[in-house]
Scaffold this motif. Structure first.
Motif, PDB file in Angstrom:
ATOM      1  N   GLY A   1      30.682  -5.813   5.311  1.00 44.20           N
ATOM      2  CA  GLY A   1      30.459  -5.931   3.812  1.00 44.20           C
ATOM      3  C   GLY A   1      31.842  -6.106   2.933  1.00 44.20           C
ATOM      4  N   GLU A   2      32.991  -5.618   3.521  1.00 43.47           N
ATOM      5  CA  GLU A   2      34.153  -5.315   2.812  1.00 43.47           C
ATOM      6  C   GLU A   2      35.015  -6.479   3.025  1.00 43.47           C
ATOM      7  OE1 GLU A   2      35.143  -2.053   1.121  1.00 43.47           O
ATOM      8  OE2 GLU A   2      33.150  -2.574   0.819  1.00 43.47           O
ATOM      9  N   VAL A   3      34.714  -7.398   4.131  1.00 39.30           N
ATOM     10  CA  VAL A   3      35.685  -8.518   4.291  1.00 39.30           C
ATOM     11  C   VAL A   3      35.673  -9.358   3.017  1.00 39.30           C
ATOM     12  CG1 VAL A   3      36.155 -10.611   5.675  1.00 39.30           C
ATOM     13  CG2 VAL A   3      35.320  -8.343   6.888  1.00 39.30           C
ATOM     14  N   GLY A   4      36.860  -9.638   2.706  1.00 38.75           N
ATOM     15  CA  GLY A   4      37.167 -10.785   1.552  1.00 38.75           C
ATOM     16  C   GLY A   4      37.116  -9.970   0.166  1.00 38.75           C
ATOM     17  N   ARG A   5      37.067  -8.363   0.027  1.00 44.05           N
ATOM     18  CA  ARG A   5      37.030  -7.655  -1.208  1.00 44.05           C
ATOM     19  C   ARG A   5      38.493  -7.474  -1.477  1.00 44.05           C
ATOM     20  NH1 ARG A   5      31.987  -6.555  -3.234  1.00 44.05           N
ATOM     21  NH2 ARG A   5      30.348  -7.116  -1.805  1.00 44.05           N
ATOM     22  N   VAL A   6      38.773  -6.866  -2.482  1.00 43.92           N
ATOM     23  CA  VAL A   6      40.023  -6.378  -2.696  1.00 43.92           C
ATOM     24  C   VAL A   6      39.732  -4.985  -2.893  1.00 43.92           C
ATOM     25  CG1 VAL A   6      42.259  -6.206  -4.244  1.00 43.92           C
ATOM     26  CG2 VAL A   6      41.128  -8.388  -3.402  1.00 43.92           C
ATOM     27  N   ARG A   7      40.504  -3.921  -2.290  1.00 44.05           N
ATOM     28  CA  ARG A   7      40.316  -2.483  -2.681  1.00 44.05           C
ATOM     29  C   ARG A   7      41.427  -1.912  -2.808  1.00 44.05           C
ATOM     30  NH1 ARG A   7      34.979  -2.595  -3.863  1.00 44.05           N
ATOM     31  NH2 ARG A   7      33.486  -2.985  -2.013  1.00 44.05           N
ATOM     32  N   PRO A   8      41.508  -0.782  -3.698  1.00 46.77           N
ATOM     33  CA  PRO A   8      42.502   0.190  -3.746  1.00 46.77           C
ATOM     34  C   PRO A   8      42.609   0.976  -2.359  1.00 46.77           C
ATOM     35  CG  PRO A   8      40.737   1.216  -5.210  1.00 46.77           C
ATOM     36  CD  PRO A   8      40.297  -0.107  -4.531  1.00 46.77           C
ATOM     37  N   VAL A   9      43.901   1.137  -1.807  1.00 42.26           N
ATOM     38  CA  VAL A   9      44.010   1.830  -0.402  1.00 42.26           C
ATOM     39  C   VAL A   9      45.056   2.757  -0.684  1.00 42.26           C
ATOM     40  CG1 VAL A   9      44.778   1.800   1.767  1.00 42.26           C
ATOM     41  CG2 VAL A   9      42.803   0.078   0.722  1.00 42.26           C
ATOM     42  N   LEU A  10      44.880   4.206  -0.382  1.00 39.39           N
ATOM     43  CA  LEU A  10      45.940   5.118  -0.219  1.00 39.39           C
ATOM     44  C   LEU A  10      46.763   4.909   1.118  1.00 39.39           C
ATOM     45  CD1 LEU A  10      47.304   7.553  -1.091  1.00 39.39           C
ATOM     46  CD2 LEU A  10      45.654   9.048   0.027  1.00 39.39           C
ATOM     47  N   VAL A  11      47.787   3.992   0.941  1.00 36.97           N
ATOM     48  CA  VAL A  11      48.600   3.791   2.222  1.00 36.97           C
ATOM     49  C   VAL A  11      49.327   5.123   2.885  1.00 36.97           C
ATOM     50  CG1 VAL A  11      50.395   2.539   3.209  1.00 36.97           C
ATOM     51  CG2 VAL A  11      49.417   1.704   1.029  1.00 36.97           C
ATOM     52  N   GLU A  12      48.797   5.157   4.115  1.00 40.11           N
ATOM     53  CA  GLU A  12      49.153   6.495   4.894  1.00 40.11           C
ATOM     54  C   GLU A  12      50.517   5.843   5.956  1.00 40.11           C
ATOM     55  OE1 GLU A  12      45.828   8.096   6.581  1.00 40.11           O
ATOM     56  OE2 GLU A  12      44.655   7.504   4.664  1.00 40.11           O
ATOM     57  N   ARG A  13      51.137   7.000   6.510  1.00 42.37           N
ATOM     58  CA  ARG A  13      52.020   6.935   7.628  1.00 42.37           C
ATOM     59  C   ARG A  13      51.326   6.286   8.707  1.00 42.37           C
ATOM     60  NH1 ARG A  13      53.378  10.830   4.034  1.00 42.37           N
ATOM     61  NH2 ARG A  13      55.500  10.735   3.257  1.00 42.37           N
ATOM     62  N   GLY A  14      51.813   5.371   9.533  1.00 43.06           N
ATOM     63  CA  GLY A  14      51.014   5.125  10.812  1.00 43.06           C
ATOM     64  C   GLY A  14      50.147   4.051  10.924  1.00 43.06           C
ATOM     65  N   GLY A  15      50.524   3.095   9.615  1.00 49.27           N
ATOM     66  CA  GLY A  15      50.021   1.977   9.864  1.00 49.27           C
ATOM     67  C   GLY A  15      48.730   1.337   8.994  1.00 49.27           C
ATOM     68  N   GLY A  16      48.228   2.150   8.064  1.00 51.13           N
ATOM     69  CA  GLY A  16      46.962   1.889   7.432  1.00 51.13           C
ATOM     70  C   GLY A  16      46.543   2.803   6.485  1.00 51.13           C
ATOM     71  N   GLY A  17      45.623   2.612   5.878  1.00 45.93           N
ATOM     72  CA  GLY A  17      45.024   3.703   5.063  1.00 45.93           C
ATOM     73  C   GLY A  17      43.733   3.477   4.604  1.00 45.93           C
ATOM     74  N   HIS A  18      43.163   4.353   3.668  1.00 48.36           N
ATOM     75  CA  HIS A  18      41.657   4.517   3.375  1.00 48.36           C
ATOM     76  C   HIS A  18      41.083   3.859   2.102  1.00 48.36           C
ATOM     77  CE1 HIS A  18      41.744   7.347   6.719  1.00 48.36           C
ATOM     78  NE2 HIS A  18      40.667   6.949   6.915  1.00 48.36           N
ATOM     79  N   THR A  19      39.975   3.304   1.991  1.00 41.95           N
ATOM     80  CA  THR A  19      39.666   2.677   0.791  1.00 41.95           C
ATOM     81  C   THR A  19      39.165   3.928   0.023  1.00 41.95           C
ATOM     82  OG1 THR A  19      37.229   2.295   1.747  1.00 41.95           O
ATOM     83  CG2 THR A  19      39.016   0.526   1.994  1.00 41.95           C
ATOM     84  N   PRO A  20      38.288   3.700  -1.093  1.00 42.80           N
ATOM     85  CA  PRO A  20      37.485   4.729  -1.830  1.00 42.80           C
ATOM     86  C   PRO A  20      36.427   5.154  -0.936  1.00 42.80           C
ATOM     87  CG  PRO A  20      38.430   3.269  -3.417  1.00 42.80           C
ATOM     88  CD  PRO A  20      38.720   2.770  -2.223  1.00 42.80           C
ATOM     89  N   ALA A  21      35.794   4.208  -0.313  1.00 45.24           N
ATOM     90  CA  ALA A  21      34.594   4.771   0.558  1.00 45.24           C
ATOM     91  C   ALA A  21      34.950   5.277   1.851  1.00 45.24           C
ATOM     92  CB  ALA A  21      33.721   3.686   0.651  1.00 45.24           C
ATOM     93  N   PHE A  22      36.388   5.553   2.190  1.00 44.45           N
ATOM     94  CA  PHE A  22      36.772   6.118   3.371  1.00 44.45           C
ATOM     95  C   PHE A  22      36.682   5.159   4.678  1.00 44.45           C
ATOM     96  CE2 PHE A  22      37.430   9.562   6.780  1.00 44.45           C
ATOM     97  CZ  PHE A  22      38.440  10.085   6.173  1.00 44.45           C
ATOM     98  N   ALA A  23      36.602   3.611   4.344  1.00 40.71           N
ATOM     99  CA  ALA A  23      36.997   2.776   5.558  1.00 40.71           C
ATOM    100  C   ALA A  23      38.372   2.920   5.544  1.00 40.71           C
ATOM    101  CB  ALA A  23      36.251   1.437   4.977  1.00 40.71           C
ATOM    102  N   PHE A  24      38.699   2.942   7.026  1.00 39.20           N
ATOM    103  CA  PHE A  24      40.075   2.604   7.217  1.00 39.20           C
ATOM    104  C   PHE A  24      40.642   1.404   7.253  1.00 39.20           C
ATOM    105  CE2 PHE A  24      43.785   2.670   9.985  1.00 39.20           C
ATOM    106  CZ  PHE A  24      44.696   3.656   9.431  1.00 39.20           C
ATOM    107  N   VAL A  25      41.689   1.024   6.721  1.00 42.89           N
ATOM    108  CA  VAL A  25      42.307  -0.477   6.732  1.00 42.89           C
ATOM    109  C   VAL A  25      43.624  -0.312   7.432  1.00 42.89           C
ATOM    110  CG1 VAL A  25      42.911  -2.348   5.147  1.00 42.89           C
ATOM    111  CG2 VAL A  25      41.256  -0.758   4.423  1.00 42.89           C
ATOM    112  N   ARG A  26      43.807  -1.187   8.387  1.00 44.76           N
ATOM    113  CA  ARG A  26      44.905  -1.218   9.221  1.00 44.76           C
ATOM    114  C   ARG A  26      45.929  -2.333   8.712  1.00 44.76           C
ATOM    115  NH1 ARG A  26      42.490  -1.728  13.941  1.00 44.76           N
ATOM    116  NH2 ARG A  26      42.683  -3.889  13.971  1.00 44.76           N
TER     117      ARG A  26
END
Length: 413
Positions: free
Chosen positions: A356-381
């Motif tokens: 359900g997230e595919v195609g959406r734009v989400r604010p992501v807290l970028v983390e070290r290691g190649g990704g980050g989490h959306t507000p709803a805690f889904a991890f984005v690589r």
């Protein structure tokens, strides 16, 4: 001189480990500190295995053990030949034991009194993009499977000014997301006020932090103010991790939990209706004593009915000294098989959330290691270049796909 802390267990242990590293280092200690957990027998086994390995790798270096495992099984750790010093939970955040160990004047076993104070304010967490703020410690409940009150002592709430001060230090250091942590944070303020009051005060006092997240919550203790904030406040992240443990009322009763199945479902339904897109996770125990297939089936069904996408599943592990350890036990193989089925059910819910997230734009807290989490805690690589250059910042990310239990995406520059 350096202090290496090897941590087992919860987020609170992780927060305290950073305080221990700094405090022991400031006293001139050169040692490896193993910060133990006692939530399951397996956690204790893993800690003892690590102690033996660490001593083999550095036989000449001092090895100190602390944490809940020390409180629950003090003689076991004190008797290990690899252990040079044992520091109790009641002393691990004080300077005196570390000073004594560094000076060579401390007894092999430093006092181990259950019940620790609050973690001193920290300016940061090396290698982490989130800041952690302790709001509470200890637990007053008597769940039949749990040994933690013995290791952590009774519930204690940190005062609002102390919590706000700690959050302010991390905000000034540039952290974009703070996580409130403790043993049972929903019990904060039992002697006056509720967790919702603290969260509201923090949101007002640290406006420079765009994201506030909560650690695990007891569903029976979510007060109306907190529920309103979770449903409406844009800076309080739309992700709730619930300490559910089971989805069958008789099992919950035998666990001595304070909520029932219908109450958990009603809470998730209310929040989802008021804040579409909110995500839920849960702690679940598989194979609790006396659990039959029908009881387990109700826990399994709860995953889908409540929409639990982020699961922490534990096969039941008997802890000596707890009432549940004296109840009729479920065979170990069945516990493991039921845990696998719960995880599989969680993956189905998670995959649906991710699609359900595919195609959406989400604010992501970028983390070290190649990704980050959306507000709803889904991890984005993300690509390595994006993550390396932007770690610690919040970026708009276009979600492009899913795979291996996470999202893929690209930063919109």
């Amino acid at each position: 001189m350096s202090v290496e802390v090897v941590t087992f267990g919860c987020r609170l242990n992780g927060l305290e480990s950073e305080a221990i590293r700094r405090r022991a280092g400031a006293e001139g200690l050169d040692a490896v500190v193993v910060h133990t957990c006692a939530v399951t027998a397996e956690a204790g086994r893993q800690a003892r295995q690590a102690i033996r390995r660490l001593k083999r790798e550095a036989p000449g270096r001092a090895l100190v053990v602390t944490g809940c495992g020390v409180e629950v099984e003090p003689a076991l750790y004190a008797a290990m030949p690899e252990v040079d010093h044992v520091v109790g939970n009641g002393d691990k955040l004080k300077p005196e034991p570390w000073r004594g160990i560094a000076a060579g004047t401390a007894a092999r076993r430093v006092a181990a009194a259950a019940g620790e104070g609050g973690t001193p304010p920290l300016e940061g967490f090396p290698g982490r993009t989130r800041g952690f703020v302790q709001v509470q410690g200890g637990c007053d409940h008597a769940c039949t499977f749990c040994i933690i009150p013995k290791g952590r002592g009774p519930s204690r709430s940190l005062p609002v000014p102390e919590v706000v001060a700690g959050a302010g230090i991390l905000a000034a250091a540039g952290y974009q997301e703070l996580v409130l942590t403790g043993v049972d944070i929903a019990s904060w303020g039992r002697d006056g006020g509720r967790l919702g009051d603290l969260v509201a005060a923090l949101l007002d006092a640290v406006p420079g932090v765009p994201r506030l997240r909560l650690s695990s919550l007891d569903p029976a203790a979510i007060d109306p103010t907190l529920e309103d904030l979770l449903a409406t406040h844009p800076r309080l992240m739309p992700h709730v991790h619930l300490s559910l443990q089971a989805g069958d009322d008789l099992v919950l009763k035998r666990m001595r939990r304070r909520h029932r199945r219908a109450e958990a479902l009603a809470l998730c339904a209310r929040l989802r209706a008021r804040r579409p897109g909110i995500a839920f996770g849960a702690d679940l125990i598989a194979g609790f004593p006396t659990e039959d297939e029908a009881m387990f089936g109700r826990s399994l069904a709860l995953v889908e009915e409540a929409g639990l996408a982020f699961l922490h599943v534990f096969p039941y592990s008997p802890r000596p000294g707890t009432p549940a350890s004296r109840m009729p036990q479920v065979e170990k193989a069945i516990r493991k098989e039921r845990a696998a089925r719960l995880r599989a059910a969680g993956r189905v819910v998670l995959d649906r959330l991710l699609l359900g997230e595919v195609g959406r734009v989400r604010p992501v807290l970028v983390e070290r290691g190649g990704g980050g989490h959306t507000p709803a805690f889904a991890f984005v690589r993300l690509s390595d270049a994006d993550a390396a250059a932007l770690a610690g910042t919040i970026q708009d990310v276009q979600v492009t796909g899913t795979g291996d239990g996470c999202l893929t995406g690209r930063v919109l520059r």
